[in-house]
Design a protein around this motif. Structure first.
Motif, PDB file in Angstrom:
ATOM      1  N   SER A 141       0.906  -1.230  -0.152  1.00  0.00           N
ATOM      2  CA  SER A 141      -0.211  -0.072  -0.067  1.00  0.00           C
ATOM      3  C   SER A 141       1.005   1.238  -0.066  1.00  0.00           C
ATOM      4  N   MET A 142       0.741   2.194  -0.969  1.00  0.00           N
ATOM      5  CA  MET A 142       1.193   3.529  -1.247  1.00  0.00           C
ATOM      6  C   MET A 142       0.933   4.523   0.144  1.00  0.00           C
ATOM      7  N   GLY A 192      11.317  12.591  -1.024  1.00  0.00           N
ATOM      8  CA  GLY A 192      10.470  11.172  -0.771  1.00  0.00           C
ATOM      9  C   GLY A 192       9.206  11.309  -0.536  1.00  0.00           C
ATOM     10  N   ILE A 193       8.796  12.363   0.502  1.00  0.00           N
ATOM     11  CA  ILE A 193       7.546  12.384   0.851  1.00  0.00           C
ATOM     12  C   ILE A 193       6.704  12.924  -0.134  1.00  0.00           C
ATOM     13  N   HIS A 194       7.094  13.856  -0.843  1.00  0.00           N
ATOM     14  CA  HIS A 194       6.295  14.555  -1.967  1.00  0.00           C
ATOM     15  C   HIS A 194       6.236  13.250  -2.962  1.00  0.00           C
ATOM     16  N   LEU A 195       7.279  12.688  -3.550  1.00  0.00           N
ATOM     17  CA  LEU A 195       6.987  11.622  -4.719  1.00  0.00           C
ATOM     18  C   LEU A 195       6.164  10.722  -4.254  1.00  0.00           C
ATOM     19  N   ILE A 196       6.176  10.098  -2.941  1.00  0.00           N
ATOM     20  CA  ILE A 196       5.119   9.163  -2.624  1.00  0.00           C
ATOM     21  C   ILE A 196       3.990   9.581  -2.572  1.00  0.00           C
ATOM     22  N   TYR A 201      -1.580   8.998  -5.640  1.00  0.00           N
ATOM     23  CA  TYR A 201      -2.617   9.311  -6.715  1.00  0.00           C
ATOM     24  C   TYR A 201      -2.301   8.613  -8.124  1.00  0.00           C
ATOM     25  N   GLN A 202      -0.926   8.610  -8.619  1.00  0.00           N
ATOM     26  CA  GLN A 202      -0.622   7.787  -9.878  1.00  0.00           C
ATOM     27  C   GLN A 202      -1.032   6.521 -10.016  1.00  0.00           C
ATOM     28  N   GLY A 203      -0.947   5.786  -8.732  1.00  0.00           N
ATOM     29  CA  GLY A 203      -1.179   4.469  -8.668  1.00  0.00           C
ATOM     30  C   GLY A 203      -2.732   3.881  -8.661  1.00  0.00           C
ATOM     31  N   ASN A 211      -3.224  10.016 -13.617  1.00  0.00           N
ATOM     32  CA  ASN A 211      -2.112   8.949 -14.386  1.00  0.00           C
ATOM     33  C   ASN A 211      -1.482   9.792 -15.095  1.00  0.00           C
ATOM     34  N   ASN A 212      -0.692  10.557 -14.669  1.00  0.00           N
ATOM     35  CA  ASN A 212       0.466  11.282 -15.258  1.00  0.00           C
ATOM     36  C   ASN A 212       1.907  11.433 -14.999  1.00  0.00           C
TER      37      ASN A 212
END
Length: 405
Positions: A141-142, A192-196, A201-203, A211-212
Protein backbone atom coordinates in the motif's frame (compact mmCIF):
# COMPACT_ATOMS: atom_id res chain seq x y z
CA UNK A 1 21.06 14.29 35.54
CA UNK A 2 22.77 17.37 34.12
CA UNK A 3 21.05 16.96 30.75
CA UNK A 4 17.66 16.52 32.41
CA UNK A 5 18.27 19.64 34.47
CA UNK A 6 19.06 21.67 31.34
CA UNK A 7 16.02 20.21 29.57
CA UNK A 8 13.76 21.11 32.48
CA UNK A 9 15.15 24.63 32.53
CA UNK A 10 14.62 24.95 28.75
CA UNK A 11 10.99 23.86 29.05
CA UNK A 12 10.39 26.26 31.92
CA UNK A 13 12.02 29.19 30.12
CA UNK A 14 10.17 28.36 26.89
CA UNK A 15 6.81 28.33 28.66
CA UNK A 16 7.69 31.64 30.25
CA UNK A 17 8.61 33.34 26.97
CA UNK A 18 5.66 32.02 24.92
CA UNK A 19 3.09 33.13 27.50
CA UNK A 20 4.35 36.71 27.53
CA UNK A 21 4.70 39.33 24.85
CA UNK A 22 3.39 42.51 23.32
CA UNK A 23 -0.29 43.35 22.92
CA UNK A 24 -0.10 42.39 19.23
CA UNK A 25 1.37 39.01 20.14
CA UNK A 26 -1.31 38.32 22.74
CA UNK A 27 -4.08 39.35 20.34
CA UNK A 28 -2.61 37.07 17.67
CA UNK A 29 -2.44 34.07 20.02
CA UNK A 30 -5.93 34.83 21.32
CA UNK A 31 -7.29 34.96 17.77
CA UNK A 32 -5.66 31.62 16.89
CA UNK A 33 -7.07 30.07 20.06
CA UNK A 34 -10.56 31.27 19.17
CA UNK A 35 -10.32 29.83 15.63
CA UNK A 36 -9.01 26.51 17.01
CA UNK A 37 -11.93 26.31 19.45
CA UNK A 38 -14.37 27.03 16.62
CA UNK A 39 -12.71 24.30 14.57
CA UNK A 40 -12.96 21.87 17.48
CA UNK A 41 -16.67 22.64 17.77
CA UNK A 42 -17.17 21.88 14.06
CA UNK A 43 -15.13 18.70 14.45
CA UNK A 44 -17.29 17.62 17.40
CA UNK A 45 -20.33 17.87 15.12
CA UNK A 46 -18.54 15.74 12.52
CA UNK A 47 -17.63 13.17 15.19
CA UNK A 48 -21.22 12.99 16.37
CA UNK A 49 -22.99 12.90 13.00
CA UNK A 50 -20.27 11.46 10.76
CA UNK A 51 -18.80 12.60 7.44
CA UNK A 52 -22.32 13.14 6.13
CA UNK A 53 -22.06 16.72 7.46
CA UNK A 54 -19.26 17.41 4.93
CA UNK A 55 -19.74 18.04 1.22
CA UNK A 56 -18.07 14.72 0.38
CA UNK A 57 -20.07 11.77 -0.91
CA UNK A 58 -19.62 8.33 -2.44
CA UNK A 59 -18.65 9.89 -5.77
CA UNK A 60 -16.20 12.49 -4.42
CA UNK A 61 -14.65 10.96 -1.33
CA UNK A 62 -11.66 13.32 -1.05
CA UNK A 63 -12.33 17.02 -0.66
CA UNK A 64 -11.07 20.02 1.27
CA UNK A 65 -9.21 17.94 3.89
CA UNK A 66 -7.10 15.93 1.44
CA UNK A 67 -6.61 19.00 -0.77
CA UNK A 68 -4.98 20.81 2.15
CA UNK A 69 -3.04 17.69 3.12
CA UNK A 70 -1.55 17.42 -0.37
CA UNK A 71 -0.60 21.08 -0.45
CA UNK A 72 0.94 21.07 3.03
CA UNK A 73 3.13 18.07 2.25
CA UNK A 74 4.82 20.36 -0.26
CA UNK A 75 5.15 23.20 2.25
CA UNK A 76 6.85 20.78 4.65
CA UNK A 77 9.20 19.46 1.96
CA UNK A 78 10.25 22.99 1.01
CA UNK A 79 12.34 23.30 4.18
CA UNK A 80 14.99 21.22 2.41
CA UNK A 81 15.73 24.23 0.18
CA UNK A 82 17.17 25.93 3.28
CA UNK A 83 18.55 22.84 5.03
CA UNK A 84 20.84 21.74 2.21
CA UNK A 85 22.57 25.13 1.61
CA UNK A 86 23.00 25.72 5.35
CA UNK A 87 24.03 22.36 6.80
CA UNK A 88 25.54 20.64 3.77
CA UNK A 89 26.93 23.47 1.61
CA UNK A 90 27.68 25.81 4.56
CA UNK A 91 26.06 28.87 2.98
CA UNK A 92 25.96 31.38 5.84
CA UNK A 93 23.33 33.53 4.11
CA UNK A 94 20.69 30.86 4.78
CA UNK A 95 21.75 30.28 8.39
CA UNK A 96 19.40 32.93 9.78
CA UNK A 97 16.36 31.40 8.09
CA UNK A 98 16.95 27.65 8.35
CA UNK A 99 15.51 27.17 11.85
CA UNK A 100 12.44 29.19 10.85
CA UNK A 101 12.04 26.98 7.78
CA UNK A 102 12.30 23.80 9.85
CA UNK A 103 9.79 25.16 12.36
CA UNK A 104 7.44 25.81 9.45
CA UNK A 105 7.97 22.22 8.26
CA UNK A 106 7.05 20.86 11.70
CA UNK A 107 3.86 22.96 11.79
CA UNK A 108 2.96 21.88 8.23
CA UNK A 109 3.46 18.18 9.06
CA UNK A 110 1.31 18.48 12.18
CA UNK A 111 -1.41 20.03 10.01
CA UNK A 112 -0.97 17.21 7.47
CA UNK A 113 -1.58 14.58 10.12
CA UNK A 114 -4.54 16.55 11.50
CA UNK A 115 -6.16 16.71 8.06
CA UNK A 116 -5.72 12.96 7.63
CA UNK A 117 -7.41 12.36 11.00
CA UNK A 118 -10.26 14.69 10.01
CA UNK A 119 -10.71 12.95 6.66
CA UNK A 120 -10.80 9.50 8.28
CA UNK A 121 -13.86 10.56 10.23
CA UNK A 122 -12.33 10.38 13.71
CA UNK A 123 -9.29 9.28 15.73
CA UNK A 124 -10.93 5.97 16.71
CA UNK A 125 -9.90 4.41 13.38
CA UNK A 126 -6.24 5.46 13.56
CA UNK A 127 -5.23 2.11 15.04
CA UNK A 128 -5.59 0.65 11.53
CA UNK A 129 -2.48 2.64 10.55
CA UNK A 130 -0.26 1.30 13.35
CA UNK A 131 2.16 -1.41 12.13
CA UNK A 132 1.59 -4.79 13.76
CA UNK A 133 -1.77 -3.76 15.20
CA UNK A 134 -3.87 -2.49 12.34
CA UNK A 135 -4.17 -3.62 8.72
CA UNK A 136 -1.03 -1.83 7.55
CA UNK A 137 -0.55 -3.64 4.18
CA UNK A 138 3.14 -2.76 3.99
CA UNK A 139 4.84 -2.58 1.50
CA UNK A 140 2.03 -3.05 -1.05
CA UNK A 141 0.00 0.00 0.00
CA UNK A 142 1.31 3.44 -0.99
CA UNK A 143 -0.72 4.89 1.88
CA UNK A 144 1.43 3.01 4.39
CA UNK A 145 4.56 4.37 2.71
CA UNK A 146 3.07 7.86 3.08
CA UNK A 147 2.45 7.29 6.79
CA UNK A 148 6.05 6.17 7.31
CA UNK A 149 7.74 8.99 5.37
CA UNK A 150 5.57 11.74 6.88
CA UNK A 151 6.18 10.64 10.46
CA UNK A 152 9.86 10.03 9.73
CA UNK A 153 10.27 13.50 8.23
CA UNK A 154 8.46 15.02 11.22
CA UNK A 155 10.91 13.23 13.55
CA UNK A 156 13.92 14.52 11.59
CA UNK A 157 12.65 18.11 11.54
CA UNK A 158 12.04 18.03 15.29
CA UNK A 159 15.29 16.39 16.40
CA UNK A 160 17.83 18.37 14.34
CA UNK A 161 16.64 21.88 15.31
CA UNK A 162 16.05 20.73 18.89
CA UNK A 163 19.64 19.48 19.18
CA UNK A 164 21.03 22.74 17.75
CA UNK A 165 18.83 24.94 19.95
CA UNK A 166 19.54 22.78 23.00
CA UNK A 167 23.27 23.38 22.53
CA UNK A 168 22.84 27.10 21.85
CA UNK A 169 20.66 27.37 24.98
CA UNK A 170 23.70 26.21 26.96
CA UNK A 171 25.95 28.67 25.12
CA UNK A 172 27.68 25.90 23.18
CA UNK A 173 28.17 25.20 19.49
CA UNK A 174 26.35 22.24 18.00
CA UNK A 175 28.58 19.41 16.74
CA UNK A 176 28.24 19.11 12.93
CA UNK A 177 29.08 15.40 13.15
CA UNK A 178 25.81 14.93 15.04
CA UNK A 179 23.36 16.92 12.92
CA UNK A 180 24.86 16.98 9.40
CA UNK A 181 24.12 13.26 8.67
CA UNK A 182 20.51 13.88 9.69
CA UNK A 183 20.39 17.00 7.51
CA UNK A 184 21.66 15.05 4.49
CA UNK A 185 19.07 12.35 5.18
CA UNK A 186 16.34 15.00 5.38
CA UNK A 187 17.20 16.21 1.86
CA UNK A 188 16.39 12.81 0.36
CA UNK A 189 13.49 12.28 2.76
CA UNK A 190 11.88 15.59 1.75
CA UNK A 191 11.92 14.56 -1.90
CA UNK A 192 10.57 11.16 -0.86
CA UNK A 193 7.54 12.46 1.03
CA UNK A 194 6.34 14.44 -1.96
CA UNK A 195 7.07 11.79 -4.58
CA UNK A 196 5.33 9.10 -2.53
CA UNK A 197 2.30 11.36 -2.08
CA UNK A 198 2.24 11.81 -5.86
CA UNK A 199 2.63 8.05 -6.39
CA UNK A 200 -0.38 7.52 -4.13
CA UNK A 201 -2.52 9.33 -6.71
CA UNK A 202 -0.70 8.02 -9.79
CA UNK A 203 -1.30 4.42 -8.71
CA UNK A 204 -5.10 4.72 -8.92
CA UNK A 205 -5.83 3.32 -12.39
CA UNK A 206 -9.51 4.28 -12.30
CA UNK A 207 -8.59 7.99 -12.06
CA UNK A 208 -6.95 8.91 -15.41
CA UNK A 209 -6.62 12.57 -14.39
CA UNK A 210 -3.87 11.52 -11.98
CA UNK A 211 -2.17 8.99 -14.31
CA UNK A 212 0.40 11.53 -15.38
CA UNK A 213 4.16 10.94 -15.41
CA UNK A 214 4.72 14.64 -14.63
CA UNK A 215 2.65 14.52 -11.45
CA UNK A 216 5.60 13.72 -9.15
CA UNK A 217 8.06 16.23 -10.63
CA UNK A 218 5.36 18.93 -10.73
CA UNK A 219 4.57 18.22 -7.09
CA UNK A 220 8.20 19.00 -6.28
CA UNK A 221 8.34 22.12 -8.47
CA UNK A 222 5.16 23.58 -6.97
CA UNK A 223 6.35 22.69 -3.47
CA UNK A 224 9.68 24.44 -3.96
CA UNK A 225 7.78 27.51 -5.17
CA UNK A 226 4.96 27.72 -2.60
CA UNK A 227 6.99 26.61 0.44
CA UNK A 228 9.85 29.14 0.13
CA UNK A 229 7.26 31.80 -0.84
CA UNK A 230 5.57 31.21 2.52
CA UNK A 231 8.95 31.26 4.25
CA UNK A 232 9.66 34.70 2.71
CA UNK A 233 6.32 36.02 3.99
CA UNK A 234 7.01 34.61 7.46
CA UNK A 235 10.52 36.09 7.51
CA UNK A 236 9.03 39.46 6.54
CA UNK A 237 6.70 39.33 9.54
CA UNK A 238 9.54 38.25 11.84
CA UNK A 239 11.65 41.19 10.61
CA UNK A 240 8.80 43.61 11.32
CA UNK A 241 7.58 42.31 14.67
CA UNK A 242 10.64 40.85 16.41
CA UNK A 243 14.21 41.83 17.16
CA UNK A 244 15.48 38.88 15.09
CA UNK A 245 17.11 40.51 12.08
CA UNK A 246 16.95 38.79 8.71
CA UNK A 247 19.32 40.28 6.14
CA UNK A 248 18.07 41.36 2.73
CA UNK A 249 20.46 39.03 0.92
CA UNK A 250 18.92 36.02 2.70
CA UNK A 251 15.44 36.87 1.43
CA UNK A 252 16.79 37.66 -2.05
CA UNK A 253 18.45 34.24 -2.28
CA UNK A 254 15.26 32.48 -1.24
CA UNK A 255 13.40 34.58 -3.83
CA UNK A 256 15.65 33.15 -6.56
CA UNK A 257 14.64 29.63 -5.47
CA UNK A 258 10.98 30.63 -5.65
CA UNK A 259 11.46 32.13 -9.12
CA UNK A 260 13.18 29.11 -10.67
CA UNK A 261 10.70 26.66 -9.11
CA UNK A 262 7.73 28.78 -10.26
CA UNK A 263 9.10 28.88 -13.81
CA UNK A 264 9.57 25.10 -13.90
CA UNK A 265 6.09 24.60 -12.43
CA UNK A 266 4.57 26.81 -15.14
CA UNK A 267 6.41 24.96 -17.91
CA UNK A 268 5.10 21.64 -16.57
CA UNK A 269 1.58 23.07 -16.39
CA UNK A 270 1.78 24.09 -20.06
CA UNK A 271 3.03 20.58 -20.92
CA UNK A 272 0.08 19.02 -19.11
CA UNK A 273 -2.42 21.31 -20.83
CA UNK A 274 -0.91 20.47 -24.23
CA UNK A 275 -1.21 16.75 -23.54
CA UNK A 276 -4.83 17.05 -22.40
CA UNK A 277 -6.21 19.40 -25.04
CA UNK A 278 -4.12 19.01 -28.23
CA UNK A 279 -5.16 15.40 -28.74
CA UNK A 280 -8.05 14.94 -26.30
CA UNK A 281 -9.51 11.52 -25.49
CA UNK A 282 -12.32 10.46 -23.19
CA UNK A 283 -9.68 10.46 -20.43
CA UNK A 284 -9.45 14.25 -20.84
CA UNK A 285 -12.95 14.79 -19.46
CA UNK A 286 -11.65 15.62 -15.98
CA UNK A 287 -9.48 18.40 -17.41
CA UNK A 288 -12.36 19.64 -19.56
CA UNK A 289 -14.54 19.75 -16.45
CA UNK A 290 -11.85 21.64 -14.51
CA UNK A 291 -11.13 24.31 -17.12
CA UNK A 292 -14.36 24.63 -19.12
CA UNK A 293 -17.07 22.73 -17.27
CA UNK A 294 -18.86 19.55 -18.33
CA UNK A 295 -22.54 19.02 -19.02
CA UNK A 296 -23.39 22.35 -17.42
CA UNK A 297 -21.36 21.60 -14.26
CA UNK A 298 -18.97 24.49 -13.61
CA UNK A 299 -18.26 24.57 -9.83
CA UNK A 300 -14.46 24.63 -10.23
CA UNK A 301 -14.19 27.25 -12.98
CA UNK A 302 -13.92 30.28 -10.65
CA UNK A 303 -11.20 28.51 -8.67
CA UNK A 304 -8.94 27.41 -11.50
CA UNK A 305 -9.38 30.60 -13.55
CA UNK A 306 -8.34 32.55 -10.48
CA UNK A 307 -5.30 30.35 -9.87
CA UNK A 308 -3.87 30.31 -13.41
CA UNK A 309 -3.66 34.12 -13.93
CA UNK A 310 -2.23 34.57 -10.43
CA UNK A 311 0.37 31.89 -11.11
CA UNK A 312 1.38 33.45 -14.43
CA UNK A 313 1.44 37.00 -13.03
CA UNK A 314 3.61 36.03 -10.05
CA UNK A 315 6.05 34.05 -12.20
CA UNK A 316 6.42 36.82 -14.77
CA UNK A 317 7.01 39.52 -12.15
CA UNK A 318 9.53 37.38 -10.26
CA UNK A 319 11.47 36.68 -13.45
CA UNK A 320 12.63 40.30 -13.63
CA UNK A 321 15.39 40.86 -11.09
CA UNK A 322 14.60 44.54 -10.59
CA UNK A 323 11.00 43.74 -9.66
CA UNK A 324 11.99 40.70 -7.58
CA UNK A 325 14.44 42.75 -5.52
CA UNK A 326 11.72 45.26 -4.69
CA UNK A 327 10.42 43.75 -1.46
CA UNK A 328 6.89 45.14 -1.81
CA UNK A 329 6.58 43.48 -5.20
CA UNK A 330 8.28 40.33 -3.90
CA UNK A 331 5.88 39.96 -0.96
CA UNK A 332 2.89 40.50 -3.25
CA UNK A 333 4.17 37.89 -5.70
CA UNK A 334 4.86 35.37 -2.93
CA UNK A 335 1.34 35.83 -1.57
CA UNK A 336 -0.48 35.38 -4.89
CA UNK A 337 1.83 32.50 -5.90
CA UNK A 338 1.15 30.73 -2.60
CA UNK A 339 -2.60 31.22 -3.08
CA UNK A 340 -2.49 30.06 -6.72
CA UNK A 341 -0.59 26.86 -5.92
CA UNK A 342 -2.90 26.17 -2.96
CA UNK A 343 -5.84 26.24 -5.39
CA UNK A 344 -4.02 24.22 -8.09
CA UNK A 345 -2.86 21.48 -5.74
CA UNK A 346 -6.15 21.47 -3.88
CA UNK A 347 -9.37 21.91 -5.80
CA UNK A 348 -7.48 21.88 -9.09
CA UNK A 349 -5.94 18.45 -8.48
CA UNK A 350 -7.96 16.40 -6.00
CA UNK A 351 -11.60 17.11 -6.88
CA UNK A 352 -11.36 16.81 -10.72
CA UNK A 353 -9.84 13.34 -10.31
CA UNK A 354 -13.27 12.11 -9.18
CA UNK A 355 -15.26 13.86 -11.92
CA UNK A 356 -16.59 12.17 -13.93
CA UNK A 357 -16.62 8.89 -12.04
CA UNK A 358 -15.58 5.53 -13.55
CA UNK A 359 -19.11 5.10 -14.93
CA UNK A 360 -19.38 8.64 -16.28
CA UNK A 361 -21.44 10.02 -13.40
CA UNK A 362 -20.88 13.71 -12.64
CA UNK A 363 -21.38 14.64 -8.99
CA UNK A 364 -20.04 18.06 -8.08
CA UNK A 365 -18.44 18.80 -4.75
CA UNK A 366 -18.73 21.91 -2.61
CA UNK A 367 -17.22 22.00 0.92
CA UNK A 368 -19.71 22.40 3.74
CA UNK A 369 -19.50 24.96 6.54
CA UNK A 370 -18.36 22.19 8.89
CA UNK A 371 -15.46 21.30 6.59
CA UNK A 372 -14.44 24.94 6.29
CA UNK A 373 -14.62 25.37 10.08
CA UNK A 374 -12.46 22.28 10.73
CA UNK A 375 -10.01 23.38 8.03
CA UNK A 376 -9.61 26.87 9.49
CA UNK A 377 -9.15 25.32 12.94
CA UNK A 378 -6.33 23.09 11.68
CA UNK A 379 -4.61 26.01 9.92
CA UNK A 380 -4.90 27.98 13.17
CA UNK A 381 -3.33 25.01 14.98
CA UNK A 382 -0.39 25.07 12.57
CA UNK A 383 0.06 28.82 13.00
CA UNK A 384 -0.15 28.42 16.80
CA UNK A 385 2.50 25.66 16.82
CA UNK A 386 4.79 27.63 14.50
CA UNK A 387 4.45 30.80 16.59
CA UNK A 388 5.47 28.91 19.73
CA UNK A 389 8.42 27.24 18.00
CA UNK A 390 9.59 30.47 16.35
CA UNK A 391 9.33 32.55 19.53
CA UNK A 392 11.38 30.00 21.46
CA UNK A 393 13.99 29.65 18.70
CA UNK A 394 14.32 33.42 18.30
CA UNK A 395 14.72 33.79 22.06
CA UNK A 396 17.57 31.28 22.08
CA UNK A 397 19.27 32.62 18.94
CA UNK A 398 19.17 36.22 20.19
CA UNK A 399 20.56 35.20 23.59
CA UNK A 400 17.44 36.00 25.64
CA UNK A 401 17.06 32.37 26.64
CA UNK A 402 20.16 30.94 28.26
CA UNK A 403 20.68 28.21 30.80
CA UNK A 404 21.62 29.66 34.19
CA UNK A 405 23.73 27.10 35.97
Amino acid sequence: MGTLKVLGSLIKDSLDIITRGSIKYLIWMGFLTFVMLAGMYCYSIQLEEGLVVTGMNDRVSWGLYISNFTFLVGVAAAAVMLVMPTYVLHDIDFKQAVLIGEGLAVAALIMCLAFVVADMGGPSVLWHMIPGIGVFNFPASMLTWDVIVLNGYLFINITIPFYILFKHYQGKDANPKVYVPGAILSVFWAVGIHLITAFLYQGLQARPFWNNALLGPRFLASAFAAGPALIILVLAMIRNFTEFKIEDKTIKKIAKIVTVAAQINLIMLISELFKEFYSPTHHSESSVYLFFGLEGKTALLPWIWTAIPLNVLATVLLTFGKLRNNFKVLYFCCFILFLAIWIEKGFGLIVPGFIPGPYGKIAEYTPSGIEIGVTLGIWALGAFVFTILAKTAIGIETGKLRFKN
